[in-house]
Design a protein around this motif. Sequence first.
Motif, PDB file in Angstrom:
ATOM      1  N   LEU A  45       0.780   6.855 -20.717  1.00 53.23           N
ATOM      2  CA  LEU A  45       2.021   8.184 -20.834  1.00 53.23           C
ATOM      3  C   LEU A  45       1.311   9.639 -19.891  1.00 53.23           C
ATOM      4  N   HIS A  46       2.327  10.069 -20.203  1.00 52.62           N
ATOM      5  CA  HIS A  46       2.451  11.237 -18.992  1.00 52.62           C
ATOM      6  C   HIS A  46       0.863  12.036 -20.088  1.00 52.62           C
ATOM      7  N   GLY A  47       0.156  12.348 -19.046  1.00 56.76           N
ATOM      8  CA  GLY A  47      -0.945  13.609 -19.781  1.00 56.76           C
ATOM      9  C   GLY A  47      -2.344  12.821 -20.561  1.00 56.76           C
ATOM     10  N   SER A  48      -2.233  11.249 -20.651  1.00 54.08           N
ATOM     11  CA  SER A  48      -2.922  10.389 -20.859  1.00 54.08           C
ATOM     12  C   SER A  48      -4.784  10.607 -20.218  1.00 54.08           C
ATOM     13  N   GLY A  49      -4.761  11.122 -18.772  1.00 48.08           N
ATOM     14  CA  GLY A  49      -5.305  10.875 -18.502  1.00 48.08           C
ATOM     15  C   GLY A  49      -5.378  10.256 -17.446  1.00 48.08           C
ATOM     16  N   LYS A  50      -4.544   9.150 -17.185  1.00 46.24           N
ATOM     17  CA  LYS A  50      -5.248   8.279 -15.827  1.00 46.24           C
ATOM     18  C   LYS A  50      -5.171   8.810 -13.969  1.00 46.24           C
ATOM     19  N   THR A  51      -4.850  10.005 -13.846  1.00 46.23           N
ATOM     20  CA  THR A  51      -4.494  10.308 -12.758  1.00 46.23           C
ATOM     21  C   THR A  51      -6.509  10.748 -12.873  1.00 46.23           C
ATOM     22  N   THR A  52      -6.982  11.473 -13.309  1.00 45.25           N
ATOM     23  CA  THR A  52      -8.307  12.202 -13.482  1.00 45.25           C
ATOM     24  C   THR A  52      -9.140  10.538 -13.603  1.00 45.25           C
ATOM     25  N   SER A  53      -8.875   9.954 -14.437  1.00 47.66           N
ATOM     26  CA  SER A  53      -9.935   8.730 -15.029  1.00 47.66           C
ATOM     27  C   SER A  53     -10.177   7.869 -13.575  1.00 47.66           C
TER      28      SER A  53
ATOM     29  N   TYR B  96       6.949  10.731  -8.529  1.00 52.47           N
ATOM     30  CA  TYR B  96       8.211  11.572  -9.564  1.00 52.47           C
ATOM     31  C   TYR B  96       6.996  13.208  -9.346  1.00 52.47           C
ATOM     32  N   ARG B  97       5.897  12.983  -9.079  1.00 49.32           N
ATOM     33  CA  ARG B  97       4.882  14.461  -9.379  1.00 49.32           C
ATOM     34  C   ARG B  97       4.272  14.979  -8.519  1.00 49.32           C
ATOM     35  N   PRO B  98       4.869  15.175  -6.943  1.00 47.28           N
ATOM     36  CA  PRO B  98       3.839  15.893  -5.842  1.00 47.28           C
ATOM     37  C   PRO B  98       2.639  16.293  -6.480  1.00 47.28           C
TER      38      PRO B  98
ATOM     39  N   ASP C 204      -1.864  14.977  -4.947  1.00 44.30           N
ATOM     40  CA  ASP C 204      -2.849  16.683  -4.308  1.00 44.30           C
ATOM     41  C   ASP C 204      -3.393  15.901  -5.695  1.00 44.30           C
ATOM     42  N   GLN C 205      -3.880  16.145  -6.915  1.00 45.40           N
ATOM     43  CA  GLN C 205      -4.707  15.895  -7.602  1.00 45.40           C
ATOM     44  C   GLN C 205      -5.667  14.841  -6.806  1.00 45.40           C
ATOM     45  N   LEU C 206      -5.064  13.475  -6.846  1.00 44.08           N
ATOM     46  CA  LEU C 206      -5.760  11.895  -6.240  1.00 44.08           C
ATOM     47  C   LEU C 206      -6.576  12.571  -5.383  1.00 44.08           C
TER      48      LEU C 206
ATOM     49  N   LEU D 298     -10.254   4.819 -23.489  1.00 48.32           N
ATOM     50  CA  LEU D 298      -9.182   6.060 -23.987  1.00 48.32           C
ATOM     51  C   LEU D 298     -10.381   7.575 -23.920  1.00 48.32           C
ATOM     52  N   THR D 299      -8.869   8.314 -23.318  1.00 52.88           N
ATOM     53  CA  THR D 299      -9.952   9.697 -23.303  1.00 52.88           C
ATOM     54  C   THR D 299     -10.142  10.775 -24.524  1.00 52.88           C
ATOM     55  N   LYS D 300     -10.893  11.501 -23.253  1.00 55.94           N
ATOM     56  CA  LYS D 300     -10.813  13.556 -24.441  1.00 55.94           C
ATOM     57  C   LYS D 300     -11.696  13.205 -25.333  1.00 55.94           C
ATOM     58  N   LEU D 301     -12.360  11.616 -25.445  1.00 50.18           N
ATOM     59  CA  LEU D 301     -12.662  11.833 -27.324  1.00 50.18           C
ATOM     60  C   LEU D 301     -14.131  12.124 -27.742  1.00 50.18           C
ATOM     61  N   ASP D 302     -14.335  14.214 -26.526  1.00 47.44           N
ATOM     62  CA  ASP D 302     -14.761  15.014 -26.647  1.00 47.44           C
ATOM     63  C   ASP D 302     -14.191  16.397 -26.941  1.00 47.44           C
ATOM     64  N   GLY D 303     -12.777  16.155 -27.176  1.00 48.59           N
ATOM     65  CA  GLY D 303     -12.261  16.766 -27.730  1.00 48.59           C
ATOM     66  C   GLY D 303     -11.956  16.868 -30.229  1.00 48.59           C
TER      67      GLY D 303
ATOM     68  N   MET E 245     -14.229   4.874 -21.668  1.00 53.19           N
ATOM     69  CA  MET E 245     -14.287   6.387 -22.371  1.00 53.19           C
ATOM     70  C   MET E 245     -14.848   7.690 -21.312  1.00 53.19           C
ATOM     71  N   GLY E 246     -13.387   8.740 -21.610  1.00 55.09           N
ATOM     72  CA  GLY E 246     -13.606  10.081 -20.950  1.00 55.09           C
ATOM     73  C   GLY E 246     -14.461  10.877 -21.658  1.00 55.09           C
ATOM     74  N   THR E 247     -15.163  11.740 -21.228  1.00 46.25           N
ATOM     75  CA  THR E 247     -15.636  12.746 -22.644  1.00 46.25           C
ATOM     76  C   THR E 247     -15.853  14.101 -22.049  1.00 46.25           C
ATOM     77  N   GLY E 248     -14.950  14.060 -21.458  1.00 48.96           N
ATOM     78  CA  GLY E 248     -14.419  16.239 -20.624  1.00 48.96           C
ATOM     79  C   GLY E 248     -14.020  15.490 -18.989  1.00 48.96           C
TER      80      GLY E 248
HETATM   81  N1  LIG Z   1     -11.386  17.246 -22.105  1.00 51.56           N
HETATM   82  C1  LIG Z   1     -10.408  15.901 -21.660  1.00 51.56           C
HETATM   83  N2  LIG Z   1      -9.902  16.199 -20.537  1.00 51.56           N
HETATM   84  C2  LIG Z   1      -9.978  14.964 -20.107  1.00 51.56           C
HETATM   85  C3  LIG Z   1     -10.091  14.224 -20.228  1.00 51.56           C
HETATM   86  N3  LIG Z   1      -9.832  13.251 -19.083  1.00 51.56           N
HETATM   87  C4  LIG Z   1      -8.371  13.500 -18.658  1.00 51.56           C
HETATM   88  N4  LIG Z   1      -7.995  14.847 -19.485  1.00 51.56           N
HETATM   89  C5  LIG Z   1      -7.417  16.073 -18.410  1.00 51.56           C
HETATM   90  O1  LIG Z   1      -6.317  15.587 -19.443  1.00 51.56           O
HETATM   91  C6  LIG Z   1      -5.305  16.671 -18.173  1.00 51.56           C
HETATM   92  C7  LIG Z   1      -4.173  15.332 -17.641  1.00 51.56           C
HETATM   93  O2  LIG Z   1      -5.171  14.360 -17.055  1.00 51.56           O
HETATM   94  P1  LIG Z   1      -4.327  13.420 -16.011  1.00 51.56           P
HETATM   95  O3  LIG Z   1      -5.259  12.475 -15.695  1.00 51.56           O
HETATM   96  O4  LIG Z   1      -3.474  14.025 -15.458  1.00 51.56           O
HETATM   97  O5  LIG Z   1      -3.454  12.384 -16.886  1.00 51.56           O
HETATM   98  P2  LIG Z   1      -2.021  11.243 -16.239  1.00 51.56           P
HETATM   99  O6  LIG Z   1      -0.670  12.649 -16.690  1.00 51.56           O
HETATM  100  O7  LIG Z   1      -2.193  10.826 -17.035  1.00 51.56           O
HETATM  101  O8  LIG Z   1      -2.747  12.079 -14.716  1.00 51.56           O
HETATM  102  C8  LIG Z   1      -6.141  17.238 -17.594  1.00 51.56           C
HETATM  103  O9  LIG Z   1      -6.010  18.729 -17.857  1.00 51.56           O
HETATM  104  C9  LIG Z   1      -7.250  16.846 -17.409  1.00 51.56           C
HETATM  105  O10 LIG Z   1      -8.562  17.649 -17.240  1.00 51.56           O
HETATM  106  C10 LIG Z   1     -11.426  14.067 -21.009  1.00 51.56           C
HETATM  107  O11 LIG Z   1     -12.367  12.747 -20.986  1.00 51.56           O
HETATM  108  N5  LIG Z   1     -11.441  14.908 -21.458  1.00 51.56           N
END
Ligand SMILES: Nc1nc2c(ncn2[C@@H]2O[C@H](COP(=O)(O)OP(=O)(O)O)[C@@H](O)[C@H]2O)c(=O)[nH]1
Length: 452
Positions: free
Chosen positions: A106-114, A138-140, A144-146, A245-250, A271-274
């Motif tokens: 889903l949107h914002g789950s952390g795909k690009t970051t991961s 869909y989103r330029p 850029d982020q990648l 599994l992302t955002k386990l730090d939260g 897992m993503g922890t930050g």
């Molecule tokens: N705290 C924390 N933030 C994360 C993690 N993974 C992704 N994010 C944040 O979640 C937001 C959405 O991430 P993004 O990769 O753009 O999600 P996408 O829309 O699925 O591509 C960004 O602000 C990231 O920095 C994680 O493991 N921990």
Amino acid sequence: MLENLTDKLGSALRNLRGVGKLTEENMADALKEVRQALLSADVHFKVAREFVSNVKEQCIGQEVLKSVSPGQQVIKIIHDELVKLLGEGTTELEDKKPLRIMMVGLHGSGKTTSSGKLAQFLAKKRDYRPALVACDVYRPAAIDQLEMLSKTVGCTFYGDRDEKDVVKIGKRGLDAAKDADANLIIFDTAGRLQIDVDLIEEIKQLKNAIQPDEILLVADSALGQEAVNVAKHFHEAVNITGIILTKLDGDARGGAALSMKTVTDVPIKFMGTGEKVEEFEIFHPDRIASRILGMGDVVSLVEKAQETIDEKEAERLAEKMRKADFNLEDFLKQMQQVKKMGSLGSIMGMMPGMSGVEIGDEEEKKMARTEAIILSMTLQERRTPRLLRGSRLKRIADGSGVQVRDVNALLKQFNQMQKMMKMMNGGKGRKMMKAMKAQMGEGGGMPGLPGM
Ligand SMILES: Nc1nc2c(ncn2[C@@H]2O[C@H](COP(=O)(O)OP(=O)(O)O)[C@@H](O)[C@H]2O)c(=O)[nH]1
Ligand SMILES: [Mg+2]
């Protein structure tokens, strides 16, 4: 990480920890609290119910270990069940070069970051040469982020801001990766706020075009149970091969981590922890379970006891200690049992309340030397230490490669230990503890002292 669940489970188990005898009552109370803790962490109710029933069943069939308390044994059972829930063992990606990975979620789950994190991780740990391909049309900003991430990682990037056809982008990405001699190609895709027909259709088309070896679902752990439903849907649509599994730090409540494997039967692989690129790890169910329980010490202790301690021997030695009729032969056996359990430092570290006590290589060496000295004695000498004088001391010192004064030091320590045992018998337990502490403080303590 998952502090909430840790707190709740911790309070349910803290009472059990010291319990000397398990009764239906204290078990029932504790298990009720465990179930509550799981539910409030947003664990699927069926998963929670089955969890508790498995724990109960195993507690009944449990062989009683004498060296740990029943309460500690229950904590170990709960730990093992947690590990099972989390997925048991780590699950690696396919071991292939080149390797194609498609990221979905889903949107914002952390795909690009991961995608960036995974590229860096696999480059460093598995020697891959990664390429990142931007398939979010869909989103330029996502492109850029990648691209930024590819610079951080120092890897190949492919994206086309004017192209709206993901299939074309995917195929050109493959070509670009080949030209750049990359052997890991990660495709970052677009998400939606929720799963919809268009999203699934697009992912299916891309999947057909690029034929990925792995399809990883990126799931936000803060969504709890909802993350599990999302995973289920994606799996039905495109057969995902693993979960990040992302955002386990939260403030993740744990529901996602704990129900994911049971409900979807897809392993959590990372897992993503930050937010930082390096805040990414292999998902280790046993480590997570220990962290959730916050009682890794107890768990390891029970494990070691189950593995190595000869119960009868331990009992016999304890009895001899009580009678203060503990000789050097017993001391040797005691030391050997302790050694079987692993390094002295690691054992002390596991004892509740002892984790601050530092035992370094020095102590380990001392223990090995002590063992050598005793081994150089005859059985008669070990049983009757007062025989040890004059030429016998010299013989033993030579036999074990030490000086006579080392042998004497050992004997002196052993005498002190016997004195302490006698004090203990005389009901002066407190005095003994003091004496023992003082001795340990000198750094010349008796390693392998039974009952520590
Ligand atoms: N705290 C924390 N933030 C994360 C993690 N993974 C992704 N994010 C944040 O979640 C937001 C959405 O991430 P993004 O990769 O753009 O999600 P996408 O829309 O699925 O591509 C960004 O602000 C990231 O920095 C994680 O493991 N921990
Ligand atoms: Mg993105």
